[in-house]
Design a protein around this motif. Structure first.
Motif: not given
Length: 87
Positions: A32-33, A36-37, A39
């Motif tokens: 998930t991270r 997100w990073i 984007g």
């Protein structure tokens, strides 16, 4: 390839924390991270897990990874997993 960022994940849980179900949570949080990073870019995450590491095989499956290949011609034999996260 085609707007998809590919990466590989490897996870180690300290011996004193094993057997408590944390691995799947750590794997999912990392994926998930990563999405997100990155984007706005789809992410395809791969993992190779030794066939004898039953706990890790289960953890990756619980984290939503799909086994795509079983490799027995090399040692140690392993299962290759993938999980895709849309942009």
């Amino acid at each position: 390839e085609g707007g998809v960022l590919e990466c590989e994940i490897s996870v180690t849980v300290a011996p004193e924390w094993r057997g408590r179900g944390y691995a799947a949570t750590i794997i999912q949080a990392t994926v998930t991270r990563s999405a997100w990073i990155c984007g706005g870019v789809a992410v395809r995450v791969f993992a190779n897990v030794k066939v004898e590491n039953v706990a890790s095989l289960r953890a990756f499956e619980r984290a939503g990874f799909t086994p795509i290949q079983r490799v027995f011609l090399v040692q140690p034999a392993y299962v290759r997993f993938v999980k895709e996260v849309a942009a």
